[in-house]
Scaffold this active site. Structure first.
Site, PDB file in Angstrom:
ATOM      1  N   ASP A   6      32.361   6.436 -25.392  1.00 19.61           N
ATOM      2  CA  ASP A   6      30.949   6.487 -25.768  1.00 19.61           C
ATOM      3  C   ASP A   6      30.147   6.795 -24.496  1.00 19.61           C
ATOM      4  O   ASP A   6      30.656   6.651 -23.380  1.00 19.61           O
ATOM      5  CB  ASP A   6      30.580   5.121 -26.363  1.00 19.61           C
ATOM      6  CG  ASP A   6      29.096   4.909 -26.393  1.00 19.61           C
ATOM      7  OD1 ASP A   6      28.397   5.757 -26.965  1.00 19.61           O
ATOM      8  OD2 ASP A   6      28.610   3.899 -25.824  1.00 19.61           O
ATOM      9  N   ASP A   8      26.120   6.211 -23.831  1.00 23.12           N
ATOM     10  CA  ASP A   8      25.081   5.263 -23.407  1.00 23.12           C
ATOM     11  C   ASP A   8      25.637   3.846 -23.284  1.00 23.12           C
ATOM     12  O   ASP A   8      26.267   3.331 -24.214  1.00 23.12           O
ATOM     13  CB  ASP A   8      23.932   5.251 -24.418  1.00 23.12           C
ATOM     14  CG  ASP A   8      23.197   6.574 -24.436  1.00 23.12           C
ATOM     15  OD1 ASP A   8      22.624   6.936 -23.410  1.00 23.12           O
ATOM     16  OD2 ASP A   8      23.227   7.255 -25.484  1.00 23.12           O
TER      17      ASP A   8
HETATM   18  C1  LIG Z   1      17.674   5.481 -29.546  1.00 27.87           C
HETATM   19  C2  LIG Z   1      19.148   5.277 -29.313  1.00 27.87           C
HETATM   20  N1  LIG Z   1      19.848   6.236 -28.669  1.00 27.87           N
HETATM   21  C3  LIG Z   1      21.175   6.102 -28.424  1.00 27.87           C
HETATM   22  C4  LIG Z   1      21.887   4.978 -28.831  1.00 27.87           C
HETATM   23  C5  LIG Z   1      23.361   4.852 -28.577  1.00 27.87           C
HETATM   24  O1  LIG Z   1      23.949   6.072 -28.248  1.00 27.87           O
HETATM   25  P1  LIG Z   1      25.506   6.127 -27.821  1.00 27.87           P
HETATM   26  O2  LIG Z   1      26.249   6.497 -29.056  1.00 27.87           O
HETATM   27  O3  LIG Z   1      25.610   7.190 -26.752  1.00 27.87           O
HETATM   28  O4  LIG Z   1      25.851   4.812 -27.263  1.00 27.87           O
HETATM   29  C6  LIG Z   1      21.185   3.946 -29.507  1.00 27.87           C
HETATM   30  C7  LIG Z   1      21.919   2.759 -29.973  1.00 27.87           C
HETATM   31  O5  LIG Z   1      21.440   1.916 -30.677  1.00 27.87           O
HETATM   32  C8  LIG Z   1      19.800   4.098 -29.753  1.00 27.87           C
HETATM   33  O6  LIG Z   1      19.105   3.150 -30.407  1.00 27.87           O
HETATM   34 MG   LIG Z   2      26.726   3.176 -26.428  1.00 23.55          MG
END
Ligand SMILES: Cc1ncc(COP(=O)(O)O)c(C=O)c1O
Ligand SMILES: [Mg+2]
Length: 242
Positions: A6, A8
């Site tokens: 993943d 973030d």
């Molecule tokens: C606005 C937003 N962007 C990104 C993410 C998560 O992204 P990733 O799949 O890269 O962890 C979240 C997770 O809740 C989110 O709320």
């Molecule tokens: Mg994440």
């Protein structure tokens, strides 16, 4: 070996979508934009943020500089380098977007270590405004957002490339949207939840005997669990399997 990571709060130590908000005056967005956030899908919300940032004069270079400030999570660069040196496959599955991810991978010089990135496609349009689209539109999985089911992406990748090619699969994540892919793994695979983050809490709950005895029907998690707080914790396990 396949490493599915993943983005973030896993590969990077922040949420890129939240981080970009600091380009707004005082880091605050108008209420009508904040009201668009939904936990079932935040692509339209992010699209509105990008339009707003464009309208107040933010351009590609500003966004790039902003993304370049985000640190990688501890040990992740070492983990990726080690896996790349052994020609293990590394894929990123993220509900962020392709522009943010490319900017960060370029800046941290890990672009060439990653086999493929699965995320919402984004681009700067003719006027210079950042646009974002859905990765896909899905209605089969209620553990995932409407625009991106990580379990489906992971399993399609494995099927396409042949299950037998991967002796072990590691899925590394932090959030609730990483639970679906975790449930698709086999007993020989590893799900790696970041300690103290949402995926970890969800899995802890699942393993709790009290919860196990409840009448609630439990999702079945077959994979082995490897909790981590640094990429080096995962690297250690990979070395033991070799
Ligand atoms: C606005 C937003 N962007 C990104 C993410 C998560 O992204 P990733 O799949 O890269 O962890 C979240 C997770 O809740 C989110 O709320
Ligand atoms: Mg994440």
């Amino acid at each position: 070996m396949l490493l599915a990571i993943d983005f973030d709060h896993t590969l990077i130590d922040e949420n890129s979508d939240l981080w970009v908000k600091r380009l707004a005056p005082d880091g605050k967005l108008p209420d009508h934009i904040e009201a668009m956030y939904s936990s079932t899908g935040w692509t339209d919300y992010m699209g509105s943020i990008f339009k707003y940032l464009y309208d107040i004069g933010i351009r590609e270079d500003d966004i790039r500089k902003c993304m370049e400030e985000i640190p990688l999570t501890e040990g992740m660069a070492d983990l990726l380098k080690y896996c790349k040196d052994r020609s293990y496959e590394i894929i990123i599955i993220s509900d962020s977007n392709s522009v943010f991810i490319d900017m960060i991978l370029d800046h941290t010089q890990i672009q060439n270590m990653v086999t493929k990135v699965f995320t919402n496609p984004a681009y700067f349009d003719d006027t210079g405004c950042l646009r974002i689209e859905y990765y896909h539109r899905q209605d089969w999985c209620d553990l995932s957002t409407i625009n991106l089911c990580k379990g489906n992406i992971l399993q399609s990748y494995i099927e396409k490339h042949g299950q037998e090619r991967f002796d072990y699969i590691f899925y590394i994540g932090d959030g609730t949207n990483d639970f679906c892919p975790a449930l698709t793994l086999k007993e020989t695979d590893y799900v790696c939840p970041r300690i103290n983050f949402r995926l970890w809490k969800k899995i802890q709950k699942l393993k709790n005997p009290e919860y196990k005895e409840s009448k609630e029907e439990l999702p079945k998690l077959q994979a082995q669990i490897l909790n981590w707080s640094s990429g080096l914790d995962i690297l250690e396990q990979i070395k033991q399997l070799e």
